[in-house]
Motif scaffolding. Sequence first.
Motif, PDB file in Angstrom:
ATOM      1  N   GLY A 422      28.599   8.566  24.059  1.00 54.47           N
ATOM      2  CA  GLY A 422      27.880   9.536  24.873  1.00 54.47           C
ATOM      3  C   GLY A 422      26.751   8.981  25.710  1.00 54.47           C
ATOM      4  O   GLY A 422      26.201   9.692  26.543  1.00 54.47           O
ATOM      5  N   LYS A 423      26.364   7.726  25.521  1.00 54.37           N
ATOM      6  CA  LYS A 423      25.264   7.137  26.279  1.00 54.37           C
ATOM      7  C   LYS A 423      25.791   6.480  27.557  1.00 54.37           C
ATOM      8  O   LYS A 423      26.794   5.775  27.540  1.00 54.37           O
ATOM      9  N   LEU A 424      25.066   6.719  28.656  1.00 57.61           N
ATOM     10  CA  LEU A 424      25.444   6.206  29.968  1.00 57.61           C
ATOM     11  C   LEU A 424      24.421   5.185  30.441  1.00 57.61           C
ATOM     12  O   LEU A 424      23.213   5.401  30.294  1.00 57.61           O
ATOM     13  N   GLU A 425      24.906   4.098  31.029  1.00 57.75           N
ATOM     14  CA  GLU A 425      23.992   3.084  31.544  1.00 57.75           C
ATOM     15  C   GLU A 425      24.600   2.431  32.779  1.00 57.75           C
ATOM     16  O   GLU A 425      25.745   1.978  32.762  1.00 57.75           O
ATOM     17  N   GLY A 426      23.821   2.376  33.852  1.00 57.69           N
ATOM     18  CA  GLY A 426      24.285   1.740  35.067  1.00 57.69           C
ATOM     19  C   GLY A 426      24.408   0.240  34.891  1.00 57.69           C
ATOM     20  O   GLY A 426      23.573  -0.405  34.261  1.00 57.69           O
ATOM     21  N   VAL A 427      25.457  -0.336  35.450  1.00 58.50           N
ATOM     22  CA  VAL A 427      25.686  -1.777  35.347  1.00 58.50           C
ATOM     23  C   VAL A 427      25.483  -2.462  36.693  1.00 58.50           C
ATOM     24  O   VAL A 427      24.800  -3.465  36.790  1.00 58.50           O
ATOM     25  N   GLY A 428      26.056  -1.924  37.753  1.00 57.00           N
ATOM     26  CA  GLY A 428      25.905  -2.570  39.055  1.00 57.00           C
ATOM     27  C   GLY A 428      26.824  -1.963  40.092  1.00 57.00           C
ATOM     28  O   GLY A 428      27.540  -0.997  39.841  1.00 57.00           O
ATOM     29  N   GLN A 429      26.819  -2.564  41.272  1.00 57.08           N
ATOM     30  CA  GLN A 429      27.660  -2.097  42.360  1.00 57.08           C
ATOM     31  C   GLN A 429      27.967  -3.261  43.275  1.00 57.08           C
ATOM     32  O   GLN A 429      27.292  -4.283  43.275  1.00 57.08           O
ATOM     33  N   THR A 430      29.032  -3.095  44.048  1.00 57.93           N
ATOM     34  CA  THR A 430      29.407  -4.113  45.027  1.00 57.93           C
ATOM     35  C   THR A 430      30.301  -3.471  46.073  1.00 57.93           C
ATOM     36  O   THR A 430      30.583  -2.267  46.017  1.00 57.93           O
ATOM     37  N   LYS A 431      30.756  -4.268  47.026  1.00 58.71           N
ATOM     38  CA  LYS A 431      31.696  -3.815  48.045  1.00 58.71           C
ATOM     39  C   LYS A 431      32.789  -4.860  48.205  1.00 58.71           C
ATOM     40  O   LYS A 431      32.537  -6.054  48.088  1.00 58.71           O
ATOM     41  N   VAL A 432      34.006  -4.389  48.491  1.00 56.48           N
ATOM     42  CA  VAL A 432      35.110  -5.277  48.827  1.00 56.48           C
ATOM     43  C   VAL A 432      35.779  -4.738  50.084  1.00 56.48           C
ATOM     44  O   VAL A 432      35.638  -3.563  50.435  1.00 56.48           O
ATOM     45  N   SER A 433      36.514  -5.586  50.765  1.00 54.34           N
ATOM     46  CA  SER A 433      37.231  -5.162  51.970  1.00 54.34           C
ATOM     47  C   SER A 433      38.448  -4.332  51.585  1.00 54.34           C
ATOM     48  O   SER A 433      39.111  -4.596  50.583  1.00 54.34           O
ATOM     49  N   GLY A 434      38.738  -3.320  52.403  1.00 55.40           N
ATOM     50  CA  GLY A 434      39.907  -2.492  52.176  1.00 55.40           C
ATOM     51  C   GLY A 434      39.602  -1.255  51.356  1.00 55.40           C
ATOM     52  O   GLY A 434      38.519  -1.114  50.787  1.00 55.40           O
ATOM     53  N   THR A 435      40.562  -0.351  51.290  1.00 54.50           N
ATOM     54  CA  THR A 435      40.422   0.888  50.525  1.00 54.50           C
ATOM     55  C   THR A 435      41.568   1.017  49.525  1.00 54.50           C
ATOM     56  O   THR A 435      42.645   0.451  49.710  1.00 54.50           O
ATOM     57  N   LEU A 436      41.313   1.788  48.473  1.00 56.17           N
ATOM     58  CA  LEU A 436      42.275   1.963  47.389  1.00 56.17           C
ATOM     59  C   LEU A 436      43.245   3.091  47.689  1.00 56.17           C
ATOM     60  O   LEU A 436      42.886   4.096  48.315  1.00 56.17           O
ATOM     61  N   ASN A 437      44.474   2.961  47.205  1.00 57.14           N
ATOM     62  CA  ASN A 437      45.461   4.016  47.365  1.00 57.14           C
ATOM     63  C   ASN A 437      45.257   5.113  46.330  1.00 57.14           C
ATOM     64  O   ASN A 437      45.214   6.290  46.665  1.00 57.14           O
TER      65      ASN A 437
END
Length: 686
Positions: A422-437
């Motif tokens: 039940g505990k939530l914790e942010g880890v990180g973020q990034t960007k990659v080229s392209g989009t997901l189907n």
Amino acid sequence: MEEKKNLNSEAEEKKMEDFLRESAKDTEIPDSLLPGEIEKKILERERIRKKRRRRRILSGTAAAGLCLVVGVSGYFLIMDHTGEMGNRVSEQSASASSEAADPEEADPGEASVTSGISESDLLATAEDYDEIYDYIQAEREYWEDAASAAEESAVDGGSADSSSIGSAEARSFDPAGADAGSASGNAFETEHSDTNVREDGVGEGDIVKTDGKNLYIVNGEKIDIVGTGQTEMEHLAQIETEEGSYPSEVYAQDGYLAVVYIKSEYSDGENGYDGYYRDYTCADVYDVSDPEGPEKIGEITQSGYFNTMRIRGGYVYLLSSFYADTGAARGNQSAYIPEVQGKLISTDCIYMPQGRMGNSYTVISSFDLDDPDGRTDSKAVFGNTGLCYVSTENIYITESIYGESDSDVNQTSIRKVSYEDGKLEGVGQTKVSGTLNDSFSIDEYDGYLRLVTTVTKTAGQARGVVPLFAPEPSESNSLYVLDENLRIVGEIRDLAAGESVYSARFLGETGYFVTFRQVDPLFSVDLSDPAAPKILGELKIPGFSEYLHPYGDGLLLGIGMDVDESGVTTEGVKLSMFDISDPSDVREVQKYVLEDMYGTDVYDYRSVFADVEKNLFGFTAYGSSQKYYIFSYDENSGFCQEFERTLGGYGSTRGLYIGDRFYLVSGNTIEEYTLDGFEKVDDLVL
């Protein structure tokens, strides 16, 4: 031979796009309407306004224990042109940045692989509600300036189509994510099927669920509980939600039933005439140990429109999308700050975007299924919810990005939130080229995140601005492997030029994905070395598979469409069985075509009934009527149709079994069949 049906897919759209481009290629676009010129006007207005804007100085450190930012809208990732960022940066993020790999140690042959975390990936929480309000106003002002700039451009050099300016409120998200079937872990011993989910061991709600004894069915504004196991099915009880609210999903486990629904409340506004509706996602939990007398034991309410939910270890994780009222007064905080259980989410649990604007959130709450009133945790991520994928340990929220200043292709923002008990914790973020189907295009395995994306050129497009006459798209596909800190450690680029990803499946150390434009290449990828993924094989066949499902040792089932060589018309719904025992030599060993059908419901993977041990799979197909099919498979004789049922009308259908009975639920009708031979036993109209 029956007339071929036009393919109800992107192939038809691509044909129309080709025609429009050919018709428009000789049309001259006024310079003032070029995206670059419109962007210049927007940025000039923003620069002048920022001279008057109060500046905040980035803090280089933060108190230990701060929540990490984990989500931003793809549309809101543009950095402030002054280089400003959020106010409070987590120590964990700073540490991750300092631990980035040394560029000098990188393999020269992997120069395109990003190592380390750039400053723009640092994560921050809100300083106060005023800061959030300023971000929302900046977003509103941006779109006002964009509209004004477009009008001026139209006066200068021609008329501008208002549809070329993106609307913040019109941004869409994929509500659904998805995960792979697992036993519900309830007290009932009767063998039964479960929802076909995305990740084994992570439960999901659906419109029909069973605990091995009863059926729980979403039926309009009500939930019907139907008893099974007797000579005839029995309607035991009915649960009614609040008037005007419609349940989205239910989930049953250990004598508890969670009912998720959306309700809207009208506020008169401060002046009595500026009223508006607010959407809330609600989860009511019932004790259904006595199915004839379900008892409500708790309720969770949070701001926003329901996106999805997941269940792991007895805890429910609820995700919703909340849109702030950009016209709200600063003092009307509930109009632009999300709430959980009627209380505003505190600023240290609101994660801010890197750019200094935005107007929406992803709200995540967790609660214990057997103690729903004891809320465990909640977070709000400033940014639109896109496609969601939930592994056994992490929640990944993605967002498609177009027209970014740092890239000439579309991109995907990835935000990672860990969860446990039940505990939530942010880890990180990034960007990659392209989009997901879809959610099968992203997968976590052994601490690594693998993605396959379709990359499209977007050069010259301003943020949220679509050119009146777009150039011929230049599409290709990429595969990425990211480590636990979301650093790219391996990638393959420029796959299947001119084609788009239609389906994918990652199975351990091997990945499979299908692209399509005129033929259907099925790629197999070796992922045993995360730093050096490599293509093992490529099989080209007509048509495409929209859904892939592992079907026993060395086999992969594909459900999709059989398309002619032009890529525009279809011969019908196609079933393919691929032999993947040797990933370097994938073969289509069997094929079956439903010639009178032109579409299926497999785009919602939860609608697929699949039990490999029983050698049965079912789905709904559409033609002149809607039909439900069940097939089995034999390596010698191929696909065998075990069951076919024409359904009344068009709508969502689910198939599942309890013991030796199969239940087909369509609308308000339930039909019961023997699992052996599919002979009809009973039916019930709710």
